[in-house]
Design a protein around this motif. Structure first.
Motif: not given
Length: 116
Positions: A13-26, A33-37
């Motif tokens: 089975h495939y599992c899905v997970e979300y990881l929310d990140q909030i950036m205040y970098a503008g 994007s690379l740093q968030a990844l």
């Protein structure tokens, strides 16, 4: 959003997970994007140390097709232990998925808390 094949009871089975990140970098640029990844993969790897390679799918935003982001993908393995085997870059404006829906709901909740 991380999608992966489950282990043990979830095998096949495939599992899905979300990881929310909030950036205040503008602006959403290649560097942010690379740093968030990188940070997202590190967090995922803490929970799933047996996962060591991935395919990456990004939407068609310009930040994912610029040289800094693309060159940075080559360093992800050294920084996280995760090998990005292939990067699928979507066509601009045509890659809305359930991830965008999740982002909209999570973002609205964050904005509500900021107003309180």
């Amino acid at each position: 959003m991380f999608m992966y094949e489950g282990n043990d009871a979830d095998a096949g089975h495939y599992c899905v997970e979300y990881l929310d990140q909030i950036m205040y970098a503008g602006a959403e640029d290649s560097h942010a994007s690379l740093q968030a990844l990188t940070l997202g993969i590190k967090a995922f790897m803490e929970e799933h140390p047996n996962k060591n390679w991935c395919f990456l799918k990004t939407d068609g935003a310009a930040c994912y097709s610029q040289g800094l982001f693309l060159r940075g993908l080559a360093t992800i393995h050294d920084l996280t232990g995760m090998e990005v085997r292939r990067h699928f870059l979507g066509e601009p404006g045509k890659n809305k998925t359930e991830l965008d829906g999740h982002f909209g709901v999570a973002g609205r909740a964050v904005r509500r808390q900021e107003l309180d």
